[in-house]
Write a protein that holds these residues in place. Structure first.
Motif, PDB file in Angstrom:
ATOM      1  N   THR A 180       0.817  -1.224   0.000  1.00 35.94           N
ATOM      2  CA  THR A 180       0.000   0.000   0.000  1.00 35.94           C
ATOM      3  C   THR A 180       0.847   1.268   0.000  1.00 35.94           C
ATOM      4  N   ARG A 193      -0.989  -4.368   3.348  1.00 34.64           N
ATOM      5  CA  ARG A 193      -2.270  -4.829   3.859  1.00 34.64           C
ATOM      6  C   ARG A 193      -2.107  -6.336   4.032  1.00 34.64           C
ATOM      7  N   GLY A 205      -2.256  -5.329   9.197  1.00 32.39           N
ATOM      8  CA  GLY A 205      -1.196  -5.148   8.209  1.00 32.39           C
ATOM      9  C   GLY A 205       0.172  -5.546   8.737  1.00 32.39           C
TER      10      GLY A 205
END
Length: 183
Positions: free
Chosen positions: A55, A73, A172
């Motif tokens: 991300t 993630r 995450g």
């Protein structure tokens, strides 16, 4: 008859040396590792696939090393970080970097199952600003293909490095690459 002090001291020194009681020099000093860093520059690998999705990418400068963080993630499980040439994912084209090349392969992708991008840098050649960094020269994105993503990290020389996976935030994880400022 009294012997002079110098003669007595000389005789005592000669007896002491003869018995092995002489003065010995201290061992040579050994340099402590820079900031306690003992990482080395060999490849760091963990060959486990994951469904994690990249991300973001960011960098930071610390007292003894520069740091690159790949935000993900879900949990990342695998990576391959080593000194060597960097090639694009899929096409296999050489990615020229400023400085000495470190190839970073993250066992994660930059897209969802439906094909929506989770990470797309505006400038593939300069993913993060490293102008004020002591060791980093350039961070480049080399693509994502078949569940893995490659980045190129240009550094000023072959220096010690370490790689770690940190949990969080939430569900995450983060892949962290540290490169020392010097040996």
């Amino acid at each position: 008859m009294k012997k002079p002090f110098a003669a007595i001291a000389t005789a005592a020194l000669a007896v002491g040396l003869g018995l092995g009681l002489g003065v010995t020099a201290p061992p040579p000093a050994t340099a402590a590792p820079y900031c306690g860093i003992t990482w080395g520059s060999a490849a760091k690998t963990r060959a486990i696939e994951s469904t994690a999705q990249i991300t973001g990418v960011r960098t930071g400068r610390h007292t003894c090393f520069d740091r690159m963080v790949v935000d993900l993630r879900y949990k990342v499980k695998g990576y391959d970080v080593r000194y060597g040439r960097v090639y694009t994912e899929g096409q296999g084209e050489y990615v020229p970097l400023t400085g000495t090349d470190i190839r970073i392969i993250v066992k994660a992708r930059t897209y969802t199952d439906s094909g929506r991008a989770t990470y797309a840098p505006a400038d593939w050649d300069h993913v993060a600003d490293v102008d004020d960094h002591r060791t980093f020269r350039q961070v480049a994105y080399a693509g994502s293909f078949e569940g893995q993503t490659t980045f190129g990290l240009g550094v000023r020389a072959r220096l010690p490095m370490r790689v770690m996976i940190l949990d969080g935030p939430g569900t995450g994880s983060r892949l962290v690459i540290d490169v020392a400022h010097r040996w």
